[in-house]
Scaffold this active site. Sequence first.
Site, mmCIF file in Angstrom:
data_model
loop_
_atom_site.group_PDB
_atom_site.id
_atom_site.type_symbol
_atom_site.label_atom_id
_atom_site.label_comp_id
_atom_site.label_asym_id
_atom_site.label_seq_id
_atom_site.Cartn_x
_atom_site.Cartn_y
_atom_site.Cartn_z
ATOM 1 N N ASN A 16 0.838 -1.212 0.000
ATOM 2 C CA ASN A 16 0.000 0.000 0.000
ATOM 3 C C ASN A 16 0.868 1.255 0.000
ATOM 4 O O ASN A 16 0.567 2.229 -0.697
ATOM 5 C CB ASN A 16 -0.931 -0.002 1.216
ATOM 6 C CG ASN A 16 -2.181 -0.825 0.977
ATOM 7 O OD1 ASN A 16 -3.078 -0.417 0.239
ATOM 8 N ND2 ASN A 16 -2.232 -2.012 1.576
ATOM 9 N N ARG A 69 5.775 0.354 25.189
ATOM 10 C CA ARG A 69 5.060 1.160 24.199
ATOM 11 C C ARG A 69 5.404 2.646 24.312
ATOM 12 O O ARG A 69 5.566 3.337 23.311
ATOM 13 C CB ARG A 69 3.553 0.940 24.350
ATOM 14 C CG ARG A 69 2.758 1.639 23.286
ATOM 15 C CD ARG A 69 1.430 1.001 23.040
ATOM 16 N NE ARG A 69 0.452 1.364 24.052
ATOM 17 C CZ ARG A 69 -0.863 1.200 23.904
ATOM 18 N NH1 ARG A 69 -1.338 0.663 22.802
ATOM 19 N NH2 ARG A 69 -1.694 1.538 24.842
ATOM 20 N N LEU A 97 -1.642 2.067 18.522
ATOM 21 C CA LEU A 97 -1.096 3.331 19.025
ATOM 22 C C LEU A 97 -1.767 3.719 20.341
ATOM 23 O O LEU A 97 -2.971 3.509 20.525
ATOM 24 C CB LEU A 97 -1.294 4.427 17.980
ATOM 25 C CG LEU A 97 -0.514 4.197 16.675
ATOM 26 C CD1 LEU A 97 -0.946 5.195 15.611
ATOM 27 C CD2 LEU A 97 0.998 4.284 16.918
ATOM 28 N N ASN A 111 -6.091 4.722 8.725
ATOM 29 C CA ASN A 111 -5.646 3.328 8.611
ATOM 30 C C ASN A 111 -6.485 2.629 7.553
ATOM 31 O O ASN A 111 -7.661 2.950 7.372
ATOM 32 C CB ASN A 111 -5.850 2.625 9.959
ATOM 33 C CG ASN A 111 -5.448 1.155 9.919
ATOM 34 O OD1 ASN A 111 -4.371 0.809 9.435
ATOM 35 N ND2 ASN A 111 -6.309 0.284 10.422
ATOM 36 N N HIS A 113 -8.002 -1.063 6.665
ATOM 37 C CA HIS A 113 -8.332 -2.298 7.369
ATOM 38 C C HIS A 113 -9.005 -3.258 6.378
ATOM 39 O O HIS A 113 -9.990 -2.879 5.743
ATOM 40 C CB HIS A 113 -9.283 -1.947 8.523
ATOM 41 C CG HIS A 113 -9.828 -3.131 9.244
ATOM 42 N ND1 HIS A 113 -9.019 -3.992 9.951
ATOM 43 C CD2 HIS A 113 -11.085 -3.606 9.378
ATOM 44 C CE1 HIS A 113 -9.766 -4.944 10.484
ATOM 45 N NE2 HIS A 113 -11.027 -4.733 10.153
#
Length: 196
Positions: A16, A69, A97, A111, A113
């Site tokens: 992508n 994280r 995130l 995003n 999906h």
Amino acid sequence: MRKRRLAILISGRGSNMEAIARETQPGGMLADCAEVAVVAANRAEAVGLRVAAEMGLPTVCVPSRGRGREEFERELLAELERFSPDWIVLAGFMRVLSPLFVARHRNRIVNIHPADAREYQGAHGYEWAWERGLAATWITVHYVDEGVDTGEIIALRRVDLAGAASLDEVRARGLRIEHGFFCQVLRPLCLGRGGL
Ligand code: GRF
């Protein structure tokens, strides 16, 4: 109009990312409104990093493995900042995130999906469609919020799966659609029009 600067985040193959980057080149769908500011990966082995470098795009790698994280995201945020992105584009980025990161870039993170995000969230969207023997599935592009694939949906695109004989075929049909669809959704966002 100033071109919008895209930071594309990947974890693996990066097909992508490559499709978007190609469309920002002369004659492409995004050529007049977007440029790739940086391609960032959380894994040094991500094939897409090499592809991006070969395309002459700036790349950064911020490894996530074995780190908390917060530490990972603090470094990622700092790296991205250097490239002043207008949009953060998650394209096969396999990390969730944190609220901290999302708050910093709220409504500027999108995003893709590989399922209808209202029905199925998380990884393995094509497996999900294949295992259910669906005659069609959907691709979702959505804003990213604190959840997993729960952010506001910008657009959905149908993928015909009739006659698909294997999971590989489901994936191939889906990805073919993803590449064009993602760019079509990004265009109005970069032009400041929101939605499709
Ligand atoms: C795509 O199927 C995308 O929808 C999902 O992860 C996959 C990434 O593929 N989020 P690629 O790295 O863009 O080739």
